[in-house]
Design a protein around this motif. Structure first.
Motif, PDB file in Angstrom:
ATOM      1  N   HIS A 192       0.830  -1.196   0.000  1.00 40.48           N
ATOM      2  CA  HIS A 192       0.000   0.000   0.000  1.00 40.48           C
ATOM      3  C   HIS A 192       0.870   1.255   0.000  1.00 40.48           C
ATOM      4  CE1 HIS A 192       0.725  -0.827   4.335  1.00 40.48           C
ATOM      5  NE2 HIS A 192       0.852   0.496   4.402  1.00 40.48           N
ATOM      6  N   VAL A 193       0.257   2.354  -0.410  1.00 43.50           N
ATOM      7  CA  VAL A 193       0.866   3.686  -0.330  1.00 43.50           C
ATOM      8  C   VAL A 193      -0.215   4.646   0.165  1.00 43.50           C
ATOM      9  CG1 VAL A 193       2.569   3.301  -2.151  1.00 43.50           C
ATOM     10  CG2 VAL A 193       0.306   4.176  -2.748  1.00 43.50           C
ATOM     11  N   GLY A 194       0.221   5.795   0.687  1.00 44.54           N
ATOM     12  CA  GLY A 194      -0.750   6.762   1.176  1.00 44.54           C
ATOM     13  C   GLY A 194      -0.094   7.897   1.921  1.00 44.54           C
ATOM     14  N   VAL A 225       3.462  -2.771   3.656  1.00 41.72           N
ATOM     15  CA  VAL A 225       3.009  -4.102   3.268  1.00 41.72           C
ATOM     16  C   VAL A 225       1.943  -4.571   4.245  1.00 41.72           C
ATOM     17  CG1 VAL A 225       5.181  -4.755   2.168  1.00 41.72           C
ATOM     18  CG2 VAL A 225       4.875  -5.146   4.616  1.00 41.72           C
ATOM     19  N   GLN A 226       1.140  -5.543   3.786  1.00 42.06           N
ATOM     20  CA  GLN A 226       0.143  -6.169   4.652  1.00 42.06           C
ATOM     21  C   GLN A 226      -0.013  -7.637   4.271  1.00 42.06           C
ATOM     22  OE1 GLN A 226      -0.903  -3.509   2.626  1.00 42.06           O
ATOM     23  NE2 GLN A 226      -2.036  -4.590   1.025  1.00 42.06           N
ATOM     24  N   ALA A 227      -0.470  -8.411   5.252  1.00 40.64           N
ATOM     25  CA  ALA A 227      -0.760  -9.826   5.033  1.00 40.64           C
ATOM     26  C   ALA A 227      -1.901 -10.211   5.973  1.00 40.64           C
ATOM     27  CB  ALA A 227       0.464 -10.690   5.298  1.00 40.64           C
ATOM     28  N   GLY A 228      -2.734 -11.136   5.533  1.00 40.42           N
ATOM     29  CA  GLY A 228      -3.862 -11.508   6.374  1.00 40.42           C
ATOM     30  C   GLY A 228      -4.567 -12.743   5.864  1.00 40.42           C
ATOM     31  N   ALA A 229      -5.672 -13.055   6.528  1.00 40.30           N
ATOM     32  CA  ALA A 229      -6.510 -14.194   6.156  1.00 40.30           C
ATOM     33  C   ALA A 229      -7.963 -13.824   6.419  1.00 40.30           C
ATOM     34  CB  ALA A 229      -6.125 -15.434   6.955  1.00 40.30           C
ATOM     35  N   ASP A 230      -8.827 -14.247   5.506  1.00 41.73           N
ATOM     36  CA  ASP A 230     -10.260 -13.994   5.617  1.00 41.73           C
ATOM     37  C   ASP A 230     -11.032 -15.296   5.593  1.00 41.73           C
ATOM     38  OD1 ASP A 230     -10.221 -11.177   5.728  1.00 41.73           O
ATOM     39  OD2 ASP A 230      -9.982 -11.052   3.555  1.00 41.73           O
ATOM     40  N   TYR A 231     -12.231 -15.266   6.179  1.00 43.35           N
ATOM     41  CA  TYR A 231     -13.136 -16.415   6.118  1.00 43.35           C
ATOM     42  C   TYR A 231     -14.534 -15.896   5.836  1.00 43.35           C
ATOM     43  CZ  TYR A 231     -15.927 -20.458   7.436  1.00 43.35           C
ATOM     44  OH  TYR A 231     -16.832 -21.488   7.423  1.00 43.35           O
ATOM     45  N   GLN A 232     -15.140 -16.370   4.751  1.00 41.48           N
ATOM     46  CA  GLN A 232     -16.485 -15.938   4.383  1.00 41.48           C
ATOM     47  C   GLN A 232     -17.508 -16.903   4.959  1.00 41.48           C
ATOM     48  OE1 GLN A 232     -16.828 -14.943   0.277  1.00 41.48           O
ATOM     49  NE2 GLN A 232     -19.042 -14.651   0.329  1.00 41.48           N
ATOM     50  N   PHE A 233     -18.517 -16.351   5.636  1.00 37.04           N
ATOM     51  CA  PHE A 233     -19.547 -17.182   6.245  1.00 37.04           C
ATOM     52  C   PHE A 233     -20.914 -16.533   6.026  1.00 37.04           C
ATOM     53  CE2 PHE A 233     -18.479 -14.011   9.331  1.00 37.04           C
ATOM     54  CZ  PHE A 233     -19.634 -13.763  10.049  1.00 37.04           C
ATOM     55  N   ALA A 234     -21.970 -17.312   6.226  1.00 45.14           N
ATOM     56  CA  ALA A 234     -23.337 -16.811   6.075  1.00 45.14           C
ATOM     57  C   ALA A 234     -23.514 -16.075   4.755  1.00 45.14           C
ATOM     58  CB  ALA A 234     -23.716 -15.916   7.252  1.00 45.14           C
ATOM     59  N   ARG A 235     -22.907 -16.610   3.721  1.00 41.27           N
ATOM     60  CA  ARG A 235     -22.990 -16.132   2.333  1.00 41.27           C
ATOM     61  C   ARG A 235     -22.314 -14.801   2.084  1.00 41.27           C
ATOM     62  NH1 ARG A 235     -26.023 -17.334  -2.248  1.00 41.27           N
ATOM     63  NH2 ARG A 235     -26.431 -15.570  -3.620  1.00 41.27           N
ATOM     64  N   ASN A 236     -22.673 -13.732   2.818  1.00 44.12           N
ATOM     65  CA  ASN A 236     -22.172 -12.391   2.500  1.00 44.12           C
ATOM     66  C   ASN A 236     -21.216 -11.810   3.538  1.00 44.12           C
ATOM     67  OD1 ASN A 236     -25.295 -12.286   1.273  1.00 44.12           O
ATOM     68  ND2 ASN A 236     -23.717 -11.451  -0.053  1.00 44.12           N
ATOM     69  N   VAL A 269      -8.284 -11.444   9.918  1.00 42.44           N
ATOM     70  CA  VAL A 269      -7.230 -10.841  10.729  1.00 42.44           C
ATOM     71  C   VAL A 269      -6.148 -10.343   9.776  1.00 42.44           C
ATOM     72  CG1 VAL A 269      -6.047 -13.055  11.063  1.00 42.44           C
ATOM     73  CG2 VAL A 269      -5.676 -11.185  12.691  1.00 42.44           C
ATOM     74  N   GLU A 270      -5.516  -9.204  10.136  1.00 37.98           N
ATOM     75  CA  GLU A 270      -4.531  -8.612   9.236  1.00 37.98           C
ATOM     76  C   GLU A 270      -3.385  -7.988  10.036  1.00 37.98           C
ATOM     77  OE1 GLU A 270      -5.284  -6.096   5.397  1.00 37.98           O
ATOM     78  OE2 GLU A 270      -5.057  -4.694   7.064  1.00 37.98           O
ATOM     79  N   ALA A 271      -2.169  -8.189   9.546  1.00 36.67           N
ATOM     80  CA  ALA A 271      -0.981  -7.507  10.062  1.00 36.67           C
ATOM     81  C   ALA A 271      -0.498  -6.533   8.998  1.00 36.67           C
ATOM     82  CB  ALA A 271       0.111  -8.514  10.401  1.00 36.67           C
ATOM     83  N   GLN A 272      -0.119  -5.330   9.441  1.00 34.09           N
ATOM     84  CA  GLN A 272       0.243  -4.282   8.486  1.00 34.09           C
ATOM     85  C   GLN A 272       1.368  -3.431   9.053  1.00 34.09           C
ATOM     86  OE1 GLN A 272      -2.225  -0.440   7.326  1.00 34.09           O
ATOM     87  NE2 GLN A 272      -3.095  -2.220   6.294  1.00 34.09           N
ATOM     88  N   TYR A 273       2.260  -2.993   8.162  1.00 32.76           N
ATOM     89  CA  TYR A 273       3.317  -2.072   8.578  1.00 32.76           C
ATOM     90  C   TYR A 273       3.528  -1.040   7.487  1.00 32.76           C
ATOM     91  CZ  TYR A 273       7.493  -0.209  10.739  1.00 32.76           C
ATOM     92  OH  TYR A 273       8.390   0.634  11.340  1.00 32.76           O
TER      93      TYR A 273
END
Length: 236
Positions: free
Chosen positions: A51-53, A73-84, A89-93
């Motif tokens: 990212h930039v900003g 930079v960032q890294a993370g993981a997502d889980y989709q549930f209940a359709r929408n 969780v995300e780590a960012q620096y």
């Protein structure tokens, strides 16, 4: 026998139109209308990106730090549930220009400077998706790589402070769009709060002074997603 067969055949020829007239009319069924398959985007999986900003100091901070460029930079993981719904969780620096020091000059010629070199966070996030778009909120732990210094050529006393200006909390919100398989782009606002710093010792004109430690950031980022089962599924 030959005459009998001929007579029977003649009777069947004359009777065929009458028998056909008694049959019910043939019915035709209309083919069902075509229904396009529904594409459901899958946000479940790991991702990495950059990212930039810009970072902007809050009110009552040490002056001279507004409008700093940042990149990270960032890294993370997502889980989709209940359709929408999507949880993750995300780590960012984010790195900040280390030569962009803030400074505050006091009446007795004491100069307080602060060098902020980076902002980090580990957050949870919750989002709602429709199609390839994800709207989310985030919050959690924040860290700032920062140094504080007080200088006074006339006094030269060491200084002490209360409060922790490196550990704090962060909250934010953003919009992410999956524009291609495994690729998404985002825009995000994030607020960092590291509390107050109060000078408890040092030059007389500094003792008792208090400054804020908070930053507002705006970022644009790009993520590569390692989906579990692919970035999207098709339902008919």
């Amino acid at each position: 026998m030959k005459k009998l067969l001929l007579a029977t055949a003649a009777m069947m020829v004359f009777a065929a139109p009458t028998f056909a007239a008694d049959l019910p009319a043939r019915t035709y069924t209309k083919a069902p209308a075509y229904t396009a398959p529904e594409v459901v985007y899958n946000w479940t999986g790991f991702y990495i990106g950059g990212h930039v900003g810009g970072a902007f100091a809050g009110d009552n901070n040490i002056g001279g730090r507004d409008g700093q460029f940042l990149g990270g930079v960032q890294a993370g993981a997502d889980y989709q549930f209940a359709r929408n719904w999507v949880v993750g969780v995300e780590a960012q620096y984010s790195w900040l220009p280390s030569n962009d020091n803030g400074g505050l000059l006091f009446a007795g010629n004491s100069l307080v400077t602060q060098d902020n070199r980076g902002l980090g966070s580990v957050t949870g996030r919750l989002g709602y998706s429709w199609g390839p778009t994800l709207l989310y909120a985030k919050g959690g732990y924040a860290y700032r790589d920062s140094s504080l210094n007080v200088s006074n050529t006339a006094v030269g006393l060491p200084f002490t402070t209360s409060g922790n200006h490196r550990d704090g909390y962060t909250v934010g919100a953003g919009l992410e769009y999956m524009f291609a398989p495994n690729w998404s782009a985002k825009v995000e606002y994030q607020y960092y709060d590291f509390g107050n710093t109060t000078f408890t010792g040092g030059p007389p004109d500094v003792v008792g002074a208090s400054v804020r430690n908070d930053d507002h950031t705006v970022k644009a980022g790009l993520n590569y997603r390692f989906g579990w089962g692919g970035p999207e599924v098709t339902r008919y």
